[in-house]
Scaffold this active site. Structure first.
Site, PDB file in Angstrom:
ATOM      1  N   TYR A   1       0.960  -1.298  -0.088  1.00 19.05           N
ATOM      2  CA  TYR A   1       0.032  -0.123  -0.039  1.00 19.05           C
ATOM      3  C   TYR A   1       0.613   1.323  -0.061  1.00 19.05           C
ATOM      4  O   TYR A   1       2.179   1.162   0.674  1.00 19.05           O
ATOM      5  CB  TYR A   1      -1.035   0.028   1.135  1.00 19.05           C
ATOM      6  CG  TYR A   1      -0.465   0.733   2.474  1.00 19.05           C
ATOM      7  CD1 TYR A   1      -1.188   1.977   3.059  1.00 19.05           C
ATOM      8  CD2 TYR A   1       0.646   0.553   3.097  1.00 19.05           C
ATOM      9  CE1 TYR A   1      -0.928   2.456   3.981  1.00 19.05           C
ATOM     10  CE2 TYR A   1       1.058   1.095   4.359  1.00 19.05           C
ATOM     11  CZ  TYR A   1       0.146   2.295   4.729  1.00 19.05           C
ATOM     12  OH  TYR A   1       0.766   2.802   5.833  1.00 19.05           O
TER      13      TYR A   1
ATOM     14  N   TYR B   1       9.664  -1.709   3.383  1.00 17.11           N
ATOM     15  CA  TYR B   1       9.294  -0.240   3.989  1.00 17.11           C
ATOM     16  C   TYR B   1      10.092   0.663   3.092  1.00 17.11           C
ATOM     17  O   TYR B   1      11.155   0.765   2.927  1.00 17.11           O
ATOM     18  CB  TYR B   1       9.673  -0.257   5.251  1.00 17.11           C
ATOM     19  CG  TYR B   1       8.848   0.895   5.941  1.00 17.11           C
ATOM     20  CD1 TYR B   1       7.773   0.886   6.607  1.00 17.11           C
ATOM     21  CD2 TYR B   1       9.611   2.340   5.961  1.00 17.11           C
ATOM     22  CE1 TYR B   1       6.917   2.104   7.187  1.00 17.11           C
ATOM     23  CE2 TYR B   1       9.066   3.545   6.378  1.00 17.11           C
ATOM     24  CZ  TYR B   1       7.813   3.258   7.031  1.00 17.11           C
ATOM     25  OH  TYR B   1       7.194   4.579   7.546  1.00 17.11           O
TER      26      TYR B   1
ATOM     27  N   PHE C   1       4.384   9.885   3.581  1.00 19.42           N
ATOM     28  CA  PHE C   1       4.813   9.242   2.502  1.00 19.42           C
ATOM     29  C   PHE C   1       5.266   7.941   2.694  1.00 19.42           C
ATOM     30  O   PHE C   1       6.436   7.854   3.436  1.00 19.42           O
ATOM     31  CB  PHE C   1       5.707   9.916   1.635  1.00 19.42           C
ATOM     32  CG  PHE C   1       6.128   9.242   0.170  1.00 19.42           C
ATOM     33  CD1 PHE C   1       5.691   9.367  -1.137  1.00 19.42           C
ATOM     34  CD2 PHE C   1       7.299   8.071   0.162  1.00 19.42           C
ATOM     35  CE1 PHE C   1       6.104   8.599  -2.172  1.00 19.42           C
ATOM     36  CE2 PHE C   1       7.380   7.317  -0.834  1.00 19.42           C
ATOM     37  CZ  PHE C   1       7.028   7.602  -1.974  1.00 19.42           C
ATOM     38  N   GLU C   2       4.539   6.931   2.752  1.00 26.31           N
ATOM     39  CA  GLU C   2       4.798   5.609   3.078  1.00 26.31           C
ATOM     40  C   GLU C   2       4.371   4.546   2.265  1.00 26.31           C
ATOM     41  O   GLU C   2       3.220   4.510   1.829  1.00 26.31           O
ATOM     42  CB  GLU C   2       4.346   5.553   4.687  1.00 26.31           C
ATOM     43  CG  GLU C   2       4.415   4.069   5.075  1.00 26.31           C
ATOM     44  CD  GLU C   2       4.014   3.675   6.472  1.00 26.31           C
ATOM     45  OE1 GLU C   2       4.747   3.904   7.501  1.00 26.31           O
ATOM     46  OE2 GLU C   2       2.784   3.248   6.632  1.00 26.31           O
ATOM     47  N   ILE C   3       5.234   3.673   1.693  1.00 26.75           N
ATOM     48  CA  ILE C   3       5.063   2.509   0.857  1.00 26.75           C
ATOM     49  C   ILE C   3       5.496   1.452   1.383  1.00 26.75           C
ATOM     50  O   ILE C   3       6.758   1.262   1.971  1.00 26.75           O
ATOM     51  CB  ILE C   3       5.602   2.650  -0.570  1.00 26.75           C
ATOM     52  CG1 ILE C   3       5.112   4.095  -1.001  1.00 26.75           C
ATOM     53  CG2 ILE C   3       5.385   1.573  -1.522  1.00 26.75           C
ATOM     54  CD1 ILE C   3       5.654   4.224  -2.730  1.00 26.75           C
TER      55      ILE C   3
END
Length: 420
Positions: A221, A249, A306-308
């Site tokens: 996500y 991460y 902002f995190e994937i």
């Protein structure tokens, strides 16, 4: 005067022109025809070439240019002792996408600030891949919210209602103690110290979000918040990048937390680790979050605006038990624990350090911090519109990107003072 008389009075050169006038006309016409044919042939070739290029541009298998990264620009960038896993592969587009989605937690009132974020993500990235977009809210979304957002996204738009038990004060919280804590934090001007909804948001983002059935089908996500900006084009599928390079991460900005919001967080995490040492990875990134091998927390965390990330990581037994332990301690309410340090400490301790990645070359903004690629070739390739002098990523004070590079054993990029 007769025709013969006129001929005698004309100059010899004129007589020659007159004699060969028909041949001259035919020759000139032929010359024009040859030029015309050559022009048409050249135009046809150019048009054909342009058509091929345009068709390739529309094809997901066409890569318009070679992706440049800091790893390509500076071969010395990787220090000899750096783990080989830091050498990443930028995957080519082959028309296949991974199981992933953008995820946004939003209120109906956020609509008109959110539309800008959606356009940034769609224009810079998702218009080529058409990944789904999941919207979550503690209240039912309005028809207007659904109409506007679904018209902007290129993949499927999904809308979910957060269960009440995930967005309310749990029964194990002492309401009197909670009220007193909020009042005390408000008097001290702690950011969002008196806010109940903000606490619900942090708690939900820390653990309950990943339990949403709307995310069940996805492996990765990308959290997208309101008011973000993307300054650069993405030259590759960022989700596929995560999968190909076995990253779990990814972040852009890393900053220091307000200590007043998390006075007992580190002690609570240490208690959990003492009881569950099996969850700590032997090749962890403890040096990013602690300067003394775990005795204290240095406040560094990845900014989750902002995190994937891998959803499998957040669904793992280690993370679920970790979140449940933190939740039962009451720190999300008695203090004001943010989801960013909760995520960051878990990723730093439970993952192999090779599974964490700093995304360069993208350019990002969320009030009030900027990230902009330092190297001009990257900015030009990715059509960045940010000003590099506004980049705050490498500042000593408050930001933690240097700490991440040092913890990973990486040399600072060219143009960055190596000794600070």
């Amino acid at each position: 005067m007769g025709a013969e008389g006129k001929k005698r009075l004309m100059p010899k050169s004129a007589l020659l022109v007159k004699k060969y006038q028909k041949s001259i006309r035919l020759g000139f016409a032929g010359f024009i025809m040859v030029l015309t044919i050559l022009f048409l042939l050249q135009s046809s070739t150019s048009s054909s070439s342009s058509s091929i290029t345009n068709n390739r541009s529309r094809s997901k298998s066409f890569i318009p240019m070679t992706t440049i990264s800091r790893y390509d620009l500076n071969k010395e960038y990787l220090m000899p002792f750096t783990d080989i896993s830091q050498k990443v592969v930028h995957p080519m587009d082959d028309g296949e996408i991974v199981k992933a989605a953008m995820v946004t937690l939003a209120r109906n009132s956020d609509l008109w600030s959110l539309v800008n974020s959606i356009r940034h993500v769609e224009d810079r990235f998702n218009n080529r891949y058409h990944y789904d977009w999941v919207f979550l809210n503690d209240q039912p979304f309005t028809d207007e919210f659904k109409r506007v957002t679904s018209a902007l996204v290129s993949g499927k738009a999904k809308y979910g209602l957060i269960p009440k038990e995930h967005w309310s004060v749990p029964s194990f919280i002492d309401e009197v103690k909670f009220d007193k804590a909020r009042k005390d934090m408000s008097k001290k001007n702690v950011p969002y110290g008196g806010s109940v909804p903000y606490r619900h948001m942090c708690r939900y983002q820390s653990g309950f979000l990943f339990q949403s059935p709307l995310l069940d089908e996805y492996e990765y996500y990308w959290r997208v918040d309101t008011d973000i900006k993307l300054y650069c084009d993405f030259q590759y599928d960022i989700f596929k990048f995560m999968k190909v390079n076995k990253k779990k991460y990814g972040f852009i900005l890393s900053i220091s937390e307000y200590e007043a919001t998390i006075p007992t967080l580190w002690a609570t995490i240490n208690d959990f680790i003492e009881k569950n040492p099996q969850y700590v990875n032997k090749n962890n990134l403890m040096k990013f979050v602690s300067n003394d091998n775990g005795k204290t927390y240095n406040m560094c965390h990845f900014w989750t605006n902002f995190e994937i990330a891998s959803l499998d990581f957040y669904r793992s037994q280690a993370y679920r038990e970790y979140f449940d332990y933190l939740d039962k301690s009451g720190g999300f309410f008695y203090e004001r624990w943010g989801d960013a340090p909760v995520h960051s400490i878990a990723a730093s301790l439970f993952l192999d350090k090779s599974e964490l990645h700093f995304f360069d070359g993208l350019g990002f903004y969320h009030p009030d911090f900027h990230s902009c690629p330092i190297e001009e070739p990257i900015r030009l390739q990715n059509r960045c519109i940010c000003e590099p002098h506004k980049d705050q990523t490498w500042l000593d004070y408050y930001f933690c990107t240097r700490q991440f590079f040092q913890a990973q054993g990486l040399k600072m990029p060219a143009g960055i003072d190596q000794n600070k």
